[in-house]
Design an enzyme around this catalytic site. Structure first.
Site, PDB file in Angstrom:
ATOM      1  N   LYS A 137       4.640  10.365  -3.838  1.00 45.76           N
ATOM      2  CA  LYS A 137       4.673   9.743  -2.513  1.00 45.76           C
ATOM      3  C   LYS A 137       3.978   8.387  -2.630  1.00 45.76           C
ATOM      4  CE  LYS A 137       4.199  10.399   2.385  1.00 45.76           C
ATOM      5  NZ  LYS A 137       3.498   9.168   2.714  1.00 45.76           N
ATOM      6  N   CYS A 463     -32.337 -13.466 -20.227  1.00 51.72           N
ATOM      7  CA  CYS A 463     -32.014 -12.434 -19.246  1.00 51.72           C
ATOM      8  C   CYS A 463     -31.531 -11.143 -19.914  1.00 51.72           C
ATOM      9  CB  CYS A 463     -30.944 -12.961 -18.303  1.00 51.72           C
ATOM     10  SG  CYS A 463     -30.513 -11.804 -17.020  1.00 51.72           S
TER      11      CYS A 463
HETATM   12  S1  IVH Z   1      11.713  10.622   1.635  1.00 50.87           S
HETATM   13  C1  IVH Z   1      13.941  12.113   5.175  1.00 50.87           C
HETATM   14  N1  IVH Z   1      10.378  10.221  -0.579  1.00 50.87           N
HETATM   15  O1  IVH Z   1       6.708   8.291   3.154  1.00 50.87           O
HETATM   16  C2  IVH Z   1      12.945  11.802   4.158  1.00 50.87           C
HETATM   17  N2  IVH Z   1       9.568   9.202   1.407  1.00 50.87           N
HETATM   18  O2  IVH Z   1       7.319   9.606   6.294  1.00 50.87           O
HETATM   19  C3  IVH Z   1      12.653  10.375   4.108  1.00 50.87           C
HETATM   20  N3  IVH Z   1       7.572   7.798   1.043  1.00 50.87           N
HETATM   21  O3  IVH Z   1       7.261   5.834   5.060  1.00 50.87           O
HETATM   22  C4  IVH Z   1      11.561   9.964   3.232  1.00 50.87           C
HETATM   23  N4  IVH Z   1       7.386   8.162  -1.110  1.00 50.87           N
HETATM   24  O4  IVH Z   1       8.631   5.429   2.932  1.00 50.87           O
HETATM   25  C5  IVH Z   1      10.452   9.978   0.744  1.00 50.87           C
HETATM   26  N5  IVH Z   1       9.316   9.950  -2.639  1.00 50.87           N
HETATM   27  C6  IVH Z   1       9.394   9.681  -1.323  1.00 50.87           C
HETATM   28  C7  IVH Z   1       8.454   8.864  -0.668  1.00 50.87           C
HETATM   29  C8  IVH Z   1       8.578   8.643   0.701  1.00 50.87           C
HETATM   30  C9  IVH Z   1       6.879   7.533  -0.053  1.00 50.87           C
HETATM   31  C10 IVH Z   1       7.241   7.263   2.392  1.00 50.87           C
HETATM   32  C11 IVH Z   1       8.393   6.783   3.191  1.00 50.87           C
HETATM   33  C12 IVH Z   1       7.964   6.947   4.621  1.00 50.87           C
HETATM   34  C13 IVH Z   1       7.011   8.096   4.509  1.00 50.87           C
HETATM   35  C14 IVH Z   1       7.702   9.337   5.020  1.00 50.87           C
END
Ligand code: IVH
Length: 700
Positions: A137, A463
């Site tokens: 993430k 120092c």
């Molecule tokens: S999937 C329907 N995969 O996390 C699913 N999101 O609320 C849509 N994010 O701001 C998102 N890494 O930009 C997905 N591997 C990942 C992600 C990811 C970061 C962010 C995304 C959004 C938040 C999800």
């Protein structure tokens, strides 16, 4: 209208020339695209940068000669958009949903998700495990990239999920994002992913910001974290500024798709989809993989948790997604979140705590850094008790005071830092922080040079904080040269307190050396011999070896030539120092401050007492120079001298020529069509002279 050339033929390239140029342009674009992918996405370039630049210039030249061949998907068109006055709104064809967050950072978080999925799908305990795709993430901002007939036509932010902003110009500057997809891509293909900034790029960005602030730039600030810097970069109206942020991208999904009538890829699983995006050139994180059931989700969460600090970018968790697209459809959505995906978090990288004190630490090179002492707090997986405030300006700008409640950030191996102070929680008698004017370790003067962000201790030789660095510098091959006295050895000797000050190296005996780790008798003997040999040196080597700030080899030689005797240099006034060709005001001041520290003088005396010697001659007879210590700025066209000639004459007469006017400028030499420098001189009240006056000054 057709224009005719001198032969009465329609101008512009003839058809055959156009066709061959078009062919070459297409070939160059394909080649450059492939190299950019290897460089920016795979990090495995196969040609040197110079070759890439050559191909790029060839394409630029061809496009300049054949403007009709320029298209938006050309690599030359990544940066070049004009600044906007606002962003247009974009309605997402398929809403950009958010993802449910599992805040239980323990293994149970993964277990709970799998249990929910199995229940929704009506699976019994005896049924096989559900297959998931596990991803990182990323901590950036969501982006939608719309390709029509293979060409990137629009990039949009998530906004409220329904309507976002058109940031195409800025996103085109991200080299990792393909501008063109292969021929078998769907007619409409919306790729979704995260725009982020790598930690190293973020640190470099903030370092540049701190430098700008130190140099007095107005309206500049440092960024709180990579996510904010990325979001700010994406929302720059001027794409040239966005390009400087060095944004990066990871693809993790798709939105709107209209398949091509000619067929093309069909997707049954999320994993297939990611592999296809990867094959099209999109960055997909290498950690992305398949996982069977809760056990493997938990294993992934733990494994990535271990790697989190060493990743080159911030993540705030991992994401689990049901792999089968059919099962995804079956699971569907609750309000605005899919039931088939979840984000499983890690401990936060920002936390609140209080400042219990502010200390100033001295680095190996004498740099003074204010550090906030914190009430212990668990951030980014470790307990933090110290956070850097970087320098005086940053500490002032954030206005951190003892007793304040602050946000602390720790991400990866980067030193924890205070991000900001919580207003309204300040004690009424909290004192503003001021940098000490003396080194907290050795008591020597601490100085901050103009245009520099840092204070530095000037007790270089004495120092304790700078001991190791000072000794290594002295022993360097191009300084006094003590063969065999390297990094590891100095580290051991200083840590074992065998060497406290530089001259102690000449008191090293066989017994002390032999007691060290891994030191054979032969090497100990060699070192003692090398130390003896080093005692007979030269004045420039010795001077350079003292490690005076701004005194490099060339300056050391110039000083030795000019003064011939060390005592003369140690006692020279700044004015006398300025008479040396290679020495300007900053260097002169630095030399003066160095020898004004009694401790530094003491160390020099001790070195001489240990037997370090060199030959001293008589100072070179130097006629006093008419322009010594004076700084000039030349602007406009002079009647008879070229700028270079004027500069040479001024320098030969002992003066300096600077590029910009400041309070320290003595004269601005103005010719015809003098511009902003003349205005600046008038504003600052600096004397403005013409060529004739300059020539009189020179002849004095
Ligand atoms: S999937 C329907 N995969 O996390 C699913 N999101 O609320 C849509 N994010 O701001 C998102 N890494 O930009 C997905 N591997 C990942 C992600 C990811 C970061 C962010 C995304 C959004 C938040 C999800």
């Amino acid at each position: 209208m057709t224009t005719l050339d001198m032969f009465g033929q329609p101008s512009g390239p003839p058809a055959s020339q156009h066709a061959s140029a078009a062919k070459r342009v297409a070939a160059l674009r394909a080649e450059l695209g492939a190299h950019a992918h290897r460089y920016y996405v795979l990090d495995e370039p196969t040609i040197p940068d110079s070759e890439y630049d050559r191909l790029f210039r060839e394409l630029q030249d061809l496009e300049a000669a054949h403007p009709e061949l320029v298209t938006v998907d050309s690599p030359t068109q990544r940066v070049g958009g004009k600044p906007l006055d606002h962003f247009a709104s974009v309605r997402h064809k398929v809403p950009m949903l958010s993802i449910r967050t599992e805040t239980d950072t323990e293994a149970t978080g993964a277990q709970n998700f799998d249990t929910r999925v199995r229940k929704e799908l009506g699976l019994a305990d005896s049924d096989p495990p559900v297959e998931y795709v596990v991803e990182l993430k990323f901590d950036g901002l969501a982006m939608s990239l719309r390709y029509e007939h293979g060409v990137l036509v629009q990039a949009a932010t998530r906004g409220d999920g329904e309507v976002g902003e058109d940031v195409t110009q800025n996103i085109r500057t991200i080299n990792q994002i393909p501008l063109k997809l292969p021929a078998d891509a769907p007619d409409v293909m919306e790729v979704r992913g995260e725009v982020y900034i790598r930690r190293a790029d973020f640190e470099a960005l903030n370092e540049r910001q701190r430098e700008k602030i130190a140099q007095g730039a107005k309206g500049e600030k440092t960024f709180v974290n990579p996510r904010n810097a990325a979001a700010g970069g994406v929302r720059q109206l001027d794409p040239a500024i966005a390009a400087q942020r060095r944004l990066s991208f990871f693809a993790y999904g798709v939105g709107d798709i209209t398949p091509s009538e000619q067929g093309g890829p069909v997707f049954d699983t999320h994993f297939q989809l990611l592999l296809t995006l990867k094959s099209w050139g999109f960055p997909v994180a290498a950690q992305t993989q398949l996982a069977q059931g809760a056990t493997e989700l938990i294993a992934f969460h733990q494994a990535i948790g271990q790697q989190r600090d060493s990743l080159p970018y911030d993540i705030d968790g991992v994401v689990y997604k049901v792999n089968s697209l059919a099962l995804q459809r079956q699971l569907g959505f609750v309000t605005r979140e899919p039931r088939w995906a979840v984000a499983h978090k890690y401990p936060a990288q920002e936390q609140l705590t209080t400042v219990v004190g502010i200390e100033v630490q001295v680095g190996r090179t004498g740099k003074l850094t204010p550090v906030a002492k914190l009430a212990p707090v668990f951030v980014g997986g470790v307990t933090v008790t110290n956070a850097t405030l970087h320098n005086e300006d940053e500490a002032r700008r954030k206005d951190v005071r003892v007793g304040d409640t602050v946000i602390v950030r720790r991400a990866g191996d980067v030193i924890p830092e205070v991000v900001s102070v919580l207003p309204g929680k300040r004690l009424h008698d909290a004192q503003i922080f001021t940098m000490p004017r003396t080194c907290p370790v050795c008591g020597s003067a601490a100085v901050r040079e103009e245009g520099e962000a840092d204070y530095r201790c000037t007790g270089g030789l004495f120092c304790a904080a700078q001991r190791k660095e000072a000794i290594l510098h002295y022993a360097h091959r191009r300084a006094v040269e003590v063969e065999g006295l390297g990094d590891k050895l100095v580290e051991q000797l200083v840590d074992a307190n065998v060497i406290r000050v530089l001259p102690d190296i000449y008191k090293l005996g066989l017994t002390a050396l032999a007691s060290l780790d891994r030191m054979a008798e032969k090497s100990a003997n060699n070192l003692i011999e090398a130390l003896e040999k080093s005692k007979q040196t030269t004045l420039p080597r010795f001077l350079f070896g003292l490690g005076i700030r701004h005194v490099g080899e060339a300056t050391a030689k110039a000083l030795a030539r000019h003064f011939a005797k060390l005592d003369a240099i140690m006692d020279a006034t700044e004015e006398q120092l300025l008479e040396v060709g290679d020495v300007g005001p900053v260097v002169a001041q630095s030399i003066r401050t160095f020898f004004d520290q009694p401790h530094n003088r003491e160390v020099v005396e001790q070195l001489r007492a240990c037997g370090v010697t060199w030959e001293e001659g008589e100072p070179a007879a130097v006629a006093p120079k008419p322009l010594s210590g004076k700084t000039f700025v030349i602007t406009g066209t002079l009647p008879s001298l070229s700028r270079d000639e004027a500069k040479d004459l001024i320098e030969a007469a002992g003066g300096k020529v600077a590029g910009s006017v400041s309070k320290k400028t003595n004269y601005v030499v103005a010719g015809s069509e003098a511009g902003s420098k003349l205005v600046k001189a008038q504003e600052l009240g600096v004397a403005v002279i013409d060529e004739a006056v300059l020539l009189t000054l020179l002849s004095r």
